[in-house]
Scaffold this motif. Structure first.
Motif, short mmCIF file in Angstrom:
data_model
loop_
_atom_site.label_atom_id
_atom_site.label_comp_id
_atom_site.label_asym_id
_atom_site.label_seq_id
_atom_site.Cartn_x
_atom_site.Cartn_y
_atom_site.Cartn_z
N ALA A 21 0.83 -1.21 0.00
CA ALA A 21 0.00 0.00 0.00
C ALA A 21 0.86 1.25 0.00
CB ALA A 21 -0.92 0.01 1.22
N GLY A 24 -3.35 3.47 -0.73
CA GLY A 24 -4.49 2.72 -0.21
C GLY A 24 -5.55 2.41 -1.24
N VAL A 81 -7.75 4.49 3.59
CA VAL A 81 -8.56 3.39 3.05
C VAL A 81 -10.00 3.52 3.53
CG1 VAL A 81 -8.91 0.89 3.07
CG2 VAL A 81 -6.60 1.83 2.82
N MET A 120 -4.77 -2.78 7.98
CA MET A 120 -3.53 -2.16 7.50
C MET A 120 -2.42 -2.46 8.49
SD MET A 120 -2.09 -0.41 5.07
CE MET A 120 -3.43 0.44 4.20
#
Length: 308
Positions: free
Chosen positions: A176, A179, A210, A227
């Protein structure tokens, strides 16, 4: 032509250390989509390019750092599909240009260098209008290519998995940076499996990015994602011997090339989590190889030829 190289294959490399733990690791080879517009960049660009065509706009303007995979991919897309590209680059121009910017310029991208202070205004409508006034009618694409249309393109990856896998993996892993790819996967999964995002950036802000992306696209109810920000290895594009050793060893063992900025960190994280018993025996992990291999040239130029 935007679907010419899809679906991408899924490989299961021989990995004895994971097999001994009762784990399967599958690799979705999105790095094979296109030599210059690879991985998540192809998927993010797909519907944006269709929108550009629909609006009959001939110029795309976007933002990125000096080693940005996104900048390289947009420049290549412009050359491939026949539209003008402009890259607003963070930081002062340094000559000679690094391999990423040389490649972008060779592909026809016009480069504009701005101070880091000005670059922070990249989401400011007035700042964006400044560039429209400068270059005329442009299709503006955010840093990293992340917007609602990008999420739509990334979500299609899940459709491919439905066709190619007999059952869902327990975890889908992805590196990421903004995101966007992760949010697209979560949207496409609609609550199935669990997505692990491995942040390449130092800090804990990407989870909120995100979350906001999912809310803006009507997918805020999904909670099947996490995450992980402990595997940034010092931050974006920083040299870390552990990552370099891992990337070289992984290619030697599996034949799959990684780069040390995004995918190398993700795979390091997967193996470390396995060693910490994060996964349970019998589980299947699918890792998305998001490409970005062009970054190896710039990394080697800065640090010596450390990536084989």
């Amino acid at each position: 032509m935007l679907d010419r190289f899809l679906p991408t294959p899924i490989h299961e490399p021989p990995l004895p250390s994971l097999a001994e733990q009762g784990l399967r690791l599958l690799v979705k080879r999105d790095d094979l989509i296109h030599p210059d517009i690879s991985g998540n960049k192809w998927r993010k660009l797909k519907y944006n390019l269709l929108e550009l065509q629909e609006q009959e706009i001939q110029r795309l303007l976007t933002f990125g750092g000096a080693y940005s995979n996104h900048i390289a991919a947009v420049a290549a897309a412009g050359q491939t599909f026949g539209f003008d590209t402009i890259g607003i680059i963070r930081g002062e121009r340094v000559d000679p240009l690094n391999p990423t910017l040389r490649q972008a310029q060779k592909a026809g991208m016009h480069l504009e260098f701005v101070s880091r202070i000005d670059y922070r205004r990249r989401y400011d409508p007035d700042y964006q209008e400044h560039w429209r006034q400068r270059f005329g009618n442009c299709y503006l694409l955010p840093e990293g290519g992340t917007n609602a249309l990008a999420l739509k393109g990334c979500a299609e990856l899940i459709d491919e998995l439905e066709q190619d896998l007999p059952e869902w993996p327990d975890y889908i892993c992805v590196s990421a940076g903004t995101g966007g790819t992760m949010a697209g996967l979560v949207a496409g999964l609609r609550g199935r499996s669990k997505v692990l995002g491995f942040s390449a950036l130092k800090g804990d802000f990407l989870a909120e990015e995100v979350r906001q992306l999912l809310e803006r696209t009507g997918c805020g109810e999904y909670a099947n994602w996490q995450m992980i920000d402990r595997y940034h290895f010092g931050g974006y594009a920083q040299y870390h011997p552990e990552v370099v050793r891992f990337v070289n060893a992984f290619k030697l063992q599996t034949g799959i090339p990684l780069e040390p900025i995004y995918t190398g960190k993700m795979f390091c994280g997967i193996f470390d989590l396995a060693a910490r018993d994060f996964f349970r025996p019998g589980q299947t992990i699918l890792a998305i190889h998001t490409g970005g291999l062009q970054g190896i040239r710039g990394f080697n130029e800065r640090h010596g030829k450390v990536i084989e």
